[in-house]
Design a protein around this motif. Structure first.
Motif, PDB file in Angstrom:
ATOM      1  N   ALA A 214       0.815  -1.222   0.000  1.00  0.00           N
ATOM      2  CA  ALA A 214       0.000   0.000   0.000  1.00  0.00           C
ATOM      3  C   ALA A 214       0.845   1.267   0.000  1.00  0.00           C
ATOM      4  CB  ALA A 214      -0.936   0.000   1.216  1.00  0.00           C
ATOM      5  N   ARG A 215       2.080   1.182   0.486  1.00  0.00           N
ATOM      6  CA  ARG A 215       2.942   2.367   0.511  1.00  0.00           C
ATOM      7  C   ARG A 215       3.259   2.877  -0.891  1.00  0.00           C
ATOM      8  NH1 ARG A 215       7.745  -0.027   3.964  1.00  0.00           N
ATOM      9  NH2 ARG A 215       7.205  -1.747   2.550  1.00  0.00           N
ATOM     10  N   ASN A 216       3.128   1.998  -1.911  1.00  0.00           N
ATOM     11  CA  ASN A 216       3.452   2.407  -3.279  1.00  0.00           C
ATOM     12  C   ASN A 216       2.253   2.987  -4.020  1.00  0.00           C
ATOM     13  OD1 ASN A 216       6.126   1.470  -3.077  1.00  0.00           O
ATOM     14  ND2 ASN A 216       5.438  -0.631  -3.447  1.00  0.00           N
ATOM     15  N   ARG A 217       1.089   2.990  -3.436  1.00  0.00           N
ATOM     16  CA  ARG A 217      -0.098   3.484  -4.131  1.00  0.00           C
ATOM     17  C   ARG A 217       0.019   4.981  -4.411  1.00  0.00           C
ATOM     18  NH1 ARG A 217      -4.569   0.351  -4.655  1.00  0.00           N
ATOM     19  NH2 ARG A 217      -4.402  -1.733  -3.738  1.00  0.00           N
ATOM     20  N   GLY A 218      -0.147   5.325  -5.672  1.00  0.00           N
ATOM     21  CA  GLY A 218      -0.098   6.727  -6.079  1.00  0.00           C
ATOM     22  C   GLY A 218       1.260   7.368  -5.942  1.00  0.00           C
ATOM     23  N   ALA A 219       2.319   6.565  -5.805  1.00  0.00           N
ATOM     24  CA  ALA A 219       3.647   7.118  -5.522  1.00  0.00           C
ATOM     25  C   ALA A 219       4.408   7.570  -6.763  1.00  0.00           C
ATOM     26  CB  ALA A 219       4.482   6.086  -4.766  1.00  0.00           C
ATOM     27  N   PHE A 220       3.913   7.210  -7.953  1.00  0.00           N
ATOM     28  CA  PHE A 220       4.705   7.448  -9.158  1.00  0.00           C
ATOM     29  C   PHE A 220       3.971   8.333 -10.162  1.00  0.00           C
ATOM     30  CE2 PHE A 220       5.901   3.386  -7.298  1.00  0.00           C
ATOM     31  CZ  PHE A 220       7.267   3.575  -7.124  1.00  0.00           C
ATOM     32  N   ASP A 221       4.770   9.075 -10.928  1.00  0.00           N
ATOM     33  CA  ASP A 221       4.208   9.890 -12.014  1.00  0.00           C
ATOM     34  C   ASP A 221       3.864   9.036 -13.222  1.00  0.00           C
ATOM     35  OD1 ASP A 221       4.556  12.586 -10.819  1.00  0.00           O
ATOM     36  OD2 ASP A 221       6.677  12.040 -10.893  1.00  0.00           O
ATOM     37  N   ALA A 222       4.589   7.939 -13.401  1.00  0.00           N
ATOM     38  CA  ALA A 222       4.341   7.045 -14.536  1.00  0.00           C
ATOM     39  C   ALA A 222       4.887   5.669 -14.224  1.00  0.00           C
ATOM     40  CB  ALA A 222       5.008   7.592 -15.805  1.00  0.00           C
ATOM     41  N   ALA A 223       4.299   4.661 -14.881  1.00  0.00           N
ATOM     42  CA  ALA A 223       4.766   3.282 -14.740  1.00  0.00           C
ATOM     43  C   ALA A 223       4.844   2.652 -16.119  1.00  0.00           C
ATOM     44  CB  ALA A 223       3.832   2.480 -13.839  1.00  0.00           C
ATOM     45  N   ILE A 224       5.864   1.831 -16.315  1.00  0.00           N
ATOM     46  CA  ILE A 224       6.055   1.133 -17.588  1.00  0.00           C
ATOM     47  C   ILE A 224       6.136  -0.358 -17.310  1.00  0.00           C
ATOM     48  CG2 ILE A 224       7.454   0.934 -19.679  1.00  0.00           C
ATOM     49  CD1 ILE A 224       8.723   3.607 -18.965  1.00  0.00           C
ATOM     50  N   ASP A 225       5.357  -1.132 -18.062  1.00  0.00           N
ATOM     51  CA  ASP A 225       5.403  -2.581 -17.917  1.00  0.00           C
ATOM     52  C   ASP A 225       6.323  -3.170 -18.974  1.00  0.00           C
ATOM     53  OD1 ASP A 225       4.163  -5.172 -16.789  1.00  0.00           O
ATOM     54  OD2 ASP A 225       4.072  -5.401 -18.963  1.00  0.00           O
ATOM     55  N   ALA A 226       7.419  -3.792 -18.538  1.00  0.00           N
ATOM     56  CA  ALA A 226       8.364  -4.415 -19.463  1.00  0.00           C
ATOM     57  C   ALA A 226       8.341  -5.931 -19.339  1.00  0.00           C
ATOM     58  CB  ALA A 226       9.776  -3.896 -19.203  1.00  0.00           C
ATOM     59  N   VAL A 227       7.278  -6.471 -18.730  1.00  0.00           N
ATOM     60  CA  VAL A 227       7.142  -7.908 -18.561  1.00  0.00           C
ATOM     61  C   VAL A 227       6.151  -8.480 -19.557  1.00  0.00           C
ATOM     62  CG1 VAL A 227       6.509  -9.754 -16.962  1.00  0.00           C
ATOM     63  CG2 VAL A 227       7.777  -7.767 -16.130  1.00  0.00           C
ATOM     64  N   GLY A 228       4.946  -7.895 -19.596  1.00  0.00           N
ATOM     65  CA  GLY A 228       3.996  -8.260 -20.646  1.00  0.00           C
ATOM     66  C   GLY A 228       3.040  -9.376 -20.335  1.00  0.00           C
ATOM     67  N   ALA A 229       3.114  -9.959 -19.167  1.00  0.00           N
ATOM     68  CA  ALA A 229       2.213 -11.062 -18.830  1.00  0.00           C
ATOM     69  C   ALA A 229       1.089 -10.540 -17.938  1.00  0.00           C
ATOM     70  CB  ALA A 229       2.984 -12.169 -18.124  1.00  0.00           C
ATOM     71  N   ASP A 230       0.002 -10.094 -18.547  1.00  0.00           N
ATOM     72  CA  ASP A 230      -1.167  -9.588 -17.819  1.00  0.00           C
ATOM     73  C   ASP A 230      -0.795  -8.447 -16.875  1.00  0.00           C
ATOM     74  OD1 ASP A 230      -2.834 -11.507 -18.998  1.00  0.00           O
ATOM     75  OD2 ASP A 230      -2.260 -12.992 -17.498  1.00  0.00           O
ATOM     76  N   LEU A 231      -1.017  -7.224 -17.300  1.00  0.00           N
ATOM     77  CA  LEU A 231      -0.698  -6.073 -16.468  1.00  0.00           C
ATOM     78  C   LEU A 231      -1.469  -6.169 -15.152  1.00  0.00           C
ATOM     79  CD1 LEU A 231       0.240  -5.014 -19.301  1.00  0.00           C
ATOM     80  CD2 LEU A 231      -0.402  -2.749 -18.490  1.00  0.00           C
ATOM     81  N   PRO A 232      -0.771  -6.216 -14.025  1.00  0.00           N
ATOM     82  CA  PRO A 232      -1.451  -6.368 -12.733  1.00  0.00           C
ATOM     83  C   PRO A 232      -2.104  -5.065 -12.295  1.00  0.00           C
ATOM     84  CG  PRO A 232       0.895  -6.122 -12.404  1.00  0.00           C
ATOM     85  CD  PRO A 232       0.693  -6.193 -13.886  1.00  0.00           C
ATOM     86  N   GLU A 233      -3.138  -5.206 -11.468  1.00  0.00           N
ATOM     87  CA  GLU A 233      -3.869  -4.020 -11.005  1.00  0.00           C
ATOM     88  C   GLU A 233      -2.975  -3.095 -10.194  1.00  0.00           C
ATOM     89  OE1 GLU A 233      -7.983  -2.863  -8.574  1.00  0.00           O
ATOM     90  OE2 GLU A 233      -7.585  -4.938  -9.187  1.00  0.00           O
ATOM     91  N   VAL A 239       0.334   4.500  -9.731  1.00  0.00           N
ATOM     92  CA  VAL A 239       0.493   5.791 -10.406  1.00  0.00           C
ATOM     93  C   VAL A 239      -0.510   6.801  -9.859  1.00  0.00           C
ATOM     94  CG1 VAL A 239       0.401   6.969 -12.644  1.00  0.00           C
ATOM     95  CG2 VAL A 239       1.357   4.656 -12.467  1.00  0.00           C
ATOM     96  N   ARG A 240      -0.063   8.019  -9.648  1.00  0.00           N
ATOM     97  CA  ARG A 240      -0.950   9.072  -9.141  1.00  0.00           C
ATOM     98  C   ARG A 240      -2.059   9.368 -10.149  1.00  0.00           C
ATOM     99  NH1 ARG A 240      -0.111  13.355 -12.271  1.00  0.00           N
ATOM    100  NH2 ARG A 240       1.956  13.691 -13.216  1.00  0.00           N
ATOM    101  N   PRO A 241      -3.205   9.860  -9.691  1.00  0.00           N
ATOM    102  CA  PRO A 241      -4.254  10.277 -10.619  1.00  0.00           C
ATOM    103  C   PRO A 241      -3.713  11.322 -11.606  1.00  0.00           C
ATOM    104  CG  PRO A 241      -5.110  10.185  -8.393  1.00  0.00           C
ATOM    105  CD  PRO A 241      -3.625   9.984  -8.281  1.00  0.00           C
ATOM    106  N   GLY A 242      -4.009  11.118 -12.879  1.00  0.00           N
ATOM    107  CA  GLY A 242      -3.481  12.002 -13.908  1.00  0.00           C
ATOM    108  C   GLY A 242      -2.153  11.543 -14.472  1.00  0.00           C
ATOM    109  N   GLY A 243      -1.564  10.495 -13.873  1.00  0.00           N
ATOM    110  CA  GLY A 243      -0.306   9.954 -14.377  1.00  0.00           C
ATOM    111  C   GLY A 243      -0.533   9.005 -15.539  1.00  0.00           C
ATOM    112  N   TYR A 260      -8.528   4.074 -11.796  1.00  0.00           N
ATOM    113  CA  TYR A 260      -7.469   4.743 -11.038  1.00  0.00           C
ATOM    114  C   TYR A 260      -7.136   6.132 -11.572  1.00  0.00           C
ATOM    115  CZ  TYR A 260      -6.815   0.422  -8.488  1.00  0.00           C
ATOM    116  OH  TYR A 260      -7.019  -0.665  -7.671  1.00  0.00           O
ATOM    117  N   GLY A 261      -7.857   6.581 -12.591  1.00  0.00           N
ATOM    118  CA  GLY A 261      -7.679   7.941 -13.083  1.00  0.00           C
ATOM    119  C   GLY A 261      -6.362   8.180 -13.795  1.00  0.00           C
ATOM    120  N   VAL A 262      -5.872   7.175 -14.500  1.00  0.00           N
ATOM    121  CA  VAL A 262      -4.600   7.310 -15.220  1.00  0.00           C
ATOM    122  C   VAL A 262      -4.835   7.144 -16.725  1.00  0.00           C
ATOM    123  CG1 VAL A 262      -3.305   6.439 -13.249  1.00  0.00           C
ATOM    124  CG2 VAL A 262      -4.026   4.850 -15.049  1.00  0.00           C
TER     125      VAL A 262
END
Length: 323
Positions: A214-233, A239-243, A260-262
């Motif tokens: 939970a400490r990571n919720r909304g902590a980032f301006d952007a996130a990139i998935d480089a794994v590709g196996a079903d993007l997890p929730e 990512v912060r709202p608007g990110g 999540y408003g992203v």
């Protein structure tokens, strides 16, 4: 058959890895194939190294072009080698130039002794960079560059989360994001990968299993998935709202993005010769690294593709070496 005819026949054929029917690595055979001839604006390259993207055997572009079946096909679209022939209209490259680059995905690839590619899809390779390193960098580095610069417009001080920060593309995302001055957090699959992630430029490392903290919720301006196996929730939630969330291998969930408003997006990399040339300079200067997990000779190309279902002996790309 006289010597002149034998030489002529040799010039028209080559050894290649081909698939005559759709499927996985089991369809690949090492065999003689017609040697390609460059057309207008194209070059023929004697391949020295070809890099594998295992998922390419599942792409529609691998097997068809404009709805027409392309079999037999030659896989592998990332390569390095030497120009041996130029077509009409080629102005910047000449026979003997060492180059690296990409083959359009709906054309025969570079798991062969020769490949034909449009001139604008390659750049010259510096002499201090090995063919294997250049081939390993071509696609993942361009993908990472486009994700950070064109999709996210990353600037210094932004907080960026990279899922899979030491993988084929992830390692370049980590290096480039660090160079752009971002605060870089990456996820890795094991404690053993943490040191490498930090060496690549990660400021913070999350070991698999603790991403949904939970400490990571909304902590980032952007996130990139480089794994590709079903993007997890949790990736959307981080990512912060608007990110922004960027996916590299499959379209993201619009429902989760809205929840999540992203803004979530997916893209297919574009080949940009100017960026390939910049990449060549960074590799030659030792400012970024291209990791190689394992190598196979072209004659064992089928085994190279089969290895995608096995644990890698080290991080990085699988390379087919062509003499």
């Amino acid at each position: 058959m006289d010597a002149e005819q034998t030489t002529s026949d040799a010039r028209r054929t080559m050894m290649a890895l081909r698939a005559h029917r759709r499927g996985g690595y089991e369809q690949l055979v090492y065999e003689e194939a017609p040697r390609p001839v460059p057309g207008a604006g194209e070059i023929c390259v004697a391949v020295r190294a070809a890099s594998i993207t295992f998922a390419e055997l599942t792409w529609p572009e691998t097997w068809e072009s404009d709805g027409a079946d392309r079999t037999p096909v030659i896989p592998s679209h990332e390569f390095a080698g030497v120009v041996v022939e130029v077509g009409p209209g080629v102005t910047d490259l000449a026979v003997g130039d060492a180059v690296f680059g990409l083959v359009p995905f709906n054309r025969n690839g570079a798991a062969a002794e020769f490949v034909v590619v449009p001139e604008e899809f390659v750049a010259r390779k510096g002499p201090t960079v090995s063919d294997a390193e250049a081939a390993a960098a071509a696609l993942p580095a361009l993908t990472a560059w486009e994700a950070l610069n064109d999709q996210l417009n990353v600037t210094a001080g932004q907080r960026i989360l990279i899922r899979g920060g030491t993988g084929g593309v992830g390692a370049f995302l980590t290096q480039f994001a660090h160079r752009l001055g971002a605060e870089v957090t990456v996820t890795v699959t094991s404690v053993a990968a943490e040191d490498r992630a930090r060496r690549l430029g990660a400021d913070h490392v999350i070991v698999a299993g603790s991403e949904s903290d939970a400490r990571n919720r909304g902590a980032f301006d952007a996130a990139i998935d480089a794994v590709g196996a079903d993007l997890p929730e949790w990736l959307y939630a981080s990512v912060r709202p608007g990110g922004r969330v960027v996916a590299l291998q499959e379209p993201p969930s619009r429902e989760l993005a809205d929840e999540y408003g992203v803004t979530a997006s997916f893209f297919v990399v574009r080949v940009d010769r100017a960026r390939l040339e910049e990449l060549a300079g960074l590799l030659a200067a030792g400012q970024i690294e291209a990791a190689i997990a394992q190598t196979f000779p072209l004659s064992d190309g089928r085994a190279a593709y089969a290895s995608g279902a096995l644990p890698k002996p080290a991080p990085g790309k699988t390379i087919v070496l062509v003499s």
